[in-house]
Design an enzyme around this catalytic site. Structure first.
Site, PDB file in Angstrom:
ATOM      1  N   ASP A   1       0.862  -1.172   0.000  1.00  0.00           N
ATOM      2  CA  ASP A   1       0.000   0.000   0.000  1.00  0.00           C
ATOM      3  C   ASP A   1       0.906   1.231   0.000  1.00  0.00           C
ATOM      4  O   ASP A   1       2.086   1.145   0.335  1.00  0.00           O
ATOM      5  CB  ASP A   1      -0.892  -0.046   1.248  1.00  0.00           C
ATOM      6  CG  ASP A   1      -1.825   1.141   1.310  1.00  0.00           C
ATOM      7  OD1 ASP A   1      -2.377   1.516   0.258  1.00  0.00           O
ATOM      8  OD2 ASP A   1      -1.993   1.697   2.405  1.00  0.00           O
TER       9      ASP A   1
ATOM     10  N   THR B   1      -0.036   4.758   1.354  1.00  0.00           N
ATOM     11  CA  THR B   1      -0.152   5.577   2.557  1.00  0.00           C
ATOM     12  C   THR B   1       0.096   4.757   3.811  1.00  0.00           C
ATOM     13  O   THR B   1      -0.549   3.740   4.049  1.00  0.00           O
ATOM     14  CB  THR B   1      -1.546   6.216   2.634  1.00  0.00           C
ATOM     15  OG1 THR B   1      -1.797   6.924   1.427  1.00  0.00           O
ATOM     16  CG2 THR B   1      -1.636   7.168   3.824  1.00  0.00           C
TER      17      THR B   1
END
Length: 813
Positions: A502, A504
């Site tokens: 991912d 963030t």
């Protein structure tokens, strides 16, 4: 109410008394943070309490010393039930140091077998299938009485056995050396009775547990290494006993120079060597949880609780409940996990995150138990207690992983299933061949060689090969902030060739920051910034907090505001200084922006930054450029993953422009932007269908399904509980470089397991033919059962020593 339950343990504890419960039965069988060290002898007030209702049984209690009226924090004697003190000291009955009753952190301990996890019971003992000692489902405490007593008992038996075995060994072996004869001092008829007298306690007291385990294995037809040990030792001992008591029963084929040979020394030496292996294994097990034990030892023991009327009271952490209000003063340890409700401070969270810089914590911020408050004071509410705290969850996760079995363990299990019957068949065949075609004394030599086969084939090392490496490796990884959920994750991580990350919170810090602030010509920057921060201070949006933090870094005083409004998906509005202000997207704040300001904003947007416009009375006068900075360690971590042959793919819910800007600076191999949680799962499944070995790393609730779907899910410890629960590995520091270290740890552990299996198979495969006597026609020498026992123990020592090397595992920075 105290519960009483009959123990179904097949074997009594070594020091059990016929009158009272042994010490381990009377102490609460719970994992503790750490028993306080017993202090010097003192005249502390002592009291005796009535024993509990069912002596001789195992007890469990959630906060008191079982069988006494002692409370957590008080001191009791481990040997004398009923002795309770409020202070440390020595027992007035037996003189032993009193031990502190620990808080009930995890409740009753359940014991299980690492090799057969379906075996569970509420008290220590041995596995009815493999005979190995059962282990607690939580990491054993450094002061765990059962573990200490087990090591003490094994040590005592080993040294006593060694002292008794040495003269037996000398009486049997010295006459075999040229020029040495003991007949003048100890005639043979006397010597054999001395050997009989000394070997008997060795076999039945020192090695008594081996026979008990072997009998249970035969009753359940779960043949294991103790079956072979009992057969080998028992055969040598019983043969020798009959030879001493009834020598006339033996035909000439059993005699050598008119005497029936004795093998007391083989039975005694084998017993002592096997016990030495058990002692080394017990000590190795006691060291596997040291990383977590040291962490637990730092936890607070008490807290300052605020009562309903505002008074303060000191209580043990075991008495805290969710919702309690606690006062934390400067320099104190935070008692448990919770939330700050009043006041602020900086907290040293290095023991959890590894970061040396204290973190600011104020109203609404979470705090973690056992971390250290710095200069400020605050009031917090208790959010989690006991086994729900972060430390307790870490302990439970590591303990579960240390007990679990890697798929490679099935190799050892499969071999062991047919190995024992095959060895017994080889031993019988060896005896028959020697009895029929061997030289004189044929029957005696056949028996000796059959016993040697049983002893050297003992699969002790085979059973230890995987569990010991897993236990040591998981503990070493925990010291690096890598928490392993189960052993299968270790084996699978070694084969990972694709990593989905991912953006963030994984590649980036997950904390938006203002990287640029531009205002139109003729606009006072500080005044606009102060008004914007004053309005944003009413919002909980992450971008709003970034603006407020930016203004605070400049030391600006915030003006009064009014008429605050928040528009979902647009921005905020309010009044200040007699003007109407709006902050947010350009369409919301106003489209009238000076050309120079619009050009600067476009430049920032091309760098994947979010633009928050500031409009006054409908005209754009400034903007903030906000971005989530890449973690400092991320570039080096991505490069290291590439060196390990891992393809790195970014899967993010963010827009493609932002994703490409971040990926381009890091050398990410592939980008998938604008994904929903379902899209991430689909990506994982698509890659798995192509034959890729996929790991997924994330920190949010939206990552949890993909973490669970991947071959190996890796959660950032700074992320949500849901993500951590869904993952196979958790990185406490939330640092991407930990992924590379976890892959490195996996390769090291699996390499160590394969080495152990090689050692185990090598000893057995090479040893059995030699023990059977295949070298006798060529060399005229035979393998004594005593030497076979030494070789068998050496294989276990080799496996344990090799596994302990993982304690010194080096990780790339």
């Amino acid at each position: 109410m105290k519960s009483c339950c009959h123990s179904d343990s097949p074997e009594k504890e070594p020091e059990a008394s016929t009158k009272e419960d042994p010490a381990i039965q009377r102490l609460p069988e719970i994992n503790t943070i750490e028993r306080a060290a017993s202090g010097p002898s003192c005249c502390a007030p002592l009291k005796e309490t009535k024993p509990s209702c069912c002596g001789g049984h195992h007890h469990h209690n959630h906060g008191t010393a079982v069988g006494t009226d002692a409370e957590p924090g008080q001191f009791i004697c481990p040997m004398c039930p009923g002795v309770v003190s409020d202070e440390p000291g020595d027992c007035p009955k037996c003189g032993m140091p009193l031990e502190q009753v620990p808080p009930a952190v995890f409740g009753p301990t359940i014991y299980t077998c690492p090799m057969h996890p379906e075996i569970e019971q509420d008290h220590p003992g041995d596995c009815p299938k493999c005979g190995m000692p059962l282990e607690p489902k939580v990491v054993p405490n450094a002061g765990d009485e059962h573990a200490r007593r087990e090591i003490r008992d094994l040590s005592r038996k080993f040294w006593v056995g060694l002292a008794l075995t040495l003269p037996v060994f000398l009486l049997a072996m010295l006459p075999m050396l040229p020029g040495l004869s003991l007949e003048a001092w100890i005639p043979k008829p006397v010597s054999k009775w001395i050997e009989f007298a000394l070997a008997t306690p060795v076999v039945f007291w020192v090695g008594g547990s081996f026979f008990a385990k072997a009998w249970r294995s035969l009753k359940g037809w779960n043949l294991n290494m103790f079956t072979l040990i009992a057969l080998g030792v028992g055969s040598a001992y019983l043969y020798s006993v009959v030879a001493v008591l009834f020598p006339s029963w033996f035909p000439g084929a059993f005699r050598h120079h008119g005497q029936v040979e004795l093998y007391f020394e083989a039975a005694a030496v084998i017993t002592v060597l096997v016990l030495l292996g058990q002692l080394l294994e017990a000590r190795a097990r006691s060291r596997t949880g040291q990383a977590i034990q040291a962490l637990l030892g730092l936890a607070a023991k008490s807290a300052t609780r605020l009562t309903a009327d505002g008074r303060e009271e000191q209580v043990g952490i075991d008495r805290l409940q969710v919702g309690d209000r606690l006062r934390v003063r400067p320099g104190e340890k935070i008692p448990v996990d919770g939330t700050v409700v009043d006041g602020s401070s900086h907290v040293d969270e290095s023991m959890i995150t590894g970061e040396p810089v204290p973190v600011k914590r104020g109203a609404g911020d979470p705090v973690v138990g056992a971390t250290i408050n710095q200069t400020g004071a605050f009031i917090m509410t208790v959010g989690k207690v006991g086994g729900e705290t972060l430390l307790a969850q870490i302990v439970q996760m590591v303990a579960k992983a240390q007990r679990s079995r890697a798929p490679i363990q099935k190799v050892a299990d499969t071999v062991a299933a047919w190995f024992v019957p095959a060895v017994v068949a080889v031993a019988i065949l060896t005896f028959a061949i020697w009895a029929l075609w061997g030289p004189e004394p044929a029957m005696a030599l056949g028996l000796v060689n059959a016993v040697a086969v049983l002893i050297i084939a003992c699969p002790c090392a085979l059973g230890l090969a995987t569990p010991v490496s897993i236990m040591v490796g998981v503990g070493r990884a925990a010291r690096e902030g890598i928490l392993v959920r189960d052993a299968e994750a270790i084996e699978t991580a070694e084969k990972i060739d694709t990593l989905i990350v991912d953006k963030t919170g994984t590649l980036t810090a997950g904390k938006p920051q203002v990287t640029a602030f531009e205002q139109a010509e003729g606009i006072e920057a500080d005044r606009v910034l102060a008004v914007a921060a004053a309005l944003e201070s009413h919002s909980e949006h992450p971008l709003a907090r970034a603006v407020v933090a930016f203004a605070a870094s400049r030391g600006l005083a915030l003006p009064a505001t009014a008429d605050f409004e928040s528009t979902t998906g647009g921005g905020i509005a309010g009044t200040a200084d007699g003007h109407a202000w709006k902050i947010g997207k350009q369409a919301f704040a106003g489209e009238q922006a000076p050309a120079g300001l619009a050009a600067a904003a476009a430049t920032e947007q091309r760098q994947a930054k979010t633009i928050a416009w500031v409009a006054r009375d409908g005209e754009a006068v400034a903007f903030f450029a906000i971005s989530d900075p890449v973690k400092e360690s991320t570039p080096a971590a991505v490069a290291r993953l590439h060196e390990l042959g891992v393809k790195v793919i970014m899967a993010t819910g963010d827009n493609e422009q932002t994703a490409r800007a971040v990926a381009g600076s890091l050398g990410i191999d592939e980008i998938h932007a604008g994904l929903s949680p379902a899209d991430k799962i689909a990506l994982v499944q698509e890659l798995k269908a192509k034959g890729r070995r996929v790991a997924m790393a994330g920190d949010g609730i939206n990552d949890a399904p993909a973490l669970a779907a991947a071959h190996v899910g890796i959660a950032m410890g700074t992320g949500t509980d849901v993500a951590i629960e869904s993952a196979h590995l958790t990185l406490v520091k939330g640092d991407l470089s930990g992924i590379a270290r976890s892959f490195q740890a996996s390769k090291a552990v699996m390499r160590n397991i394969r080495q152990n299996l090689f050692f185990a198979f090598l000893y057995n495969v090479a040893g059995i033919p030699i023990a059977a006597g295949v070298l006798y026609p060529l060399t005229g020498t035979l393998l004594s059962p005593m030497i076979a026992g030494a070789a068998m123990s050496l294989s276990s020592v080799s496996v344990i020593s090799n596994a302990l090397r993982l304690h010194r595992m080096k990780f790339d920075s």
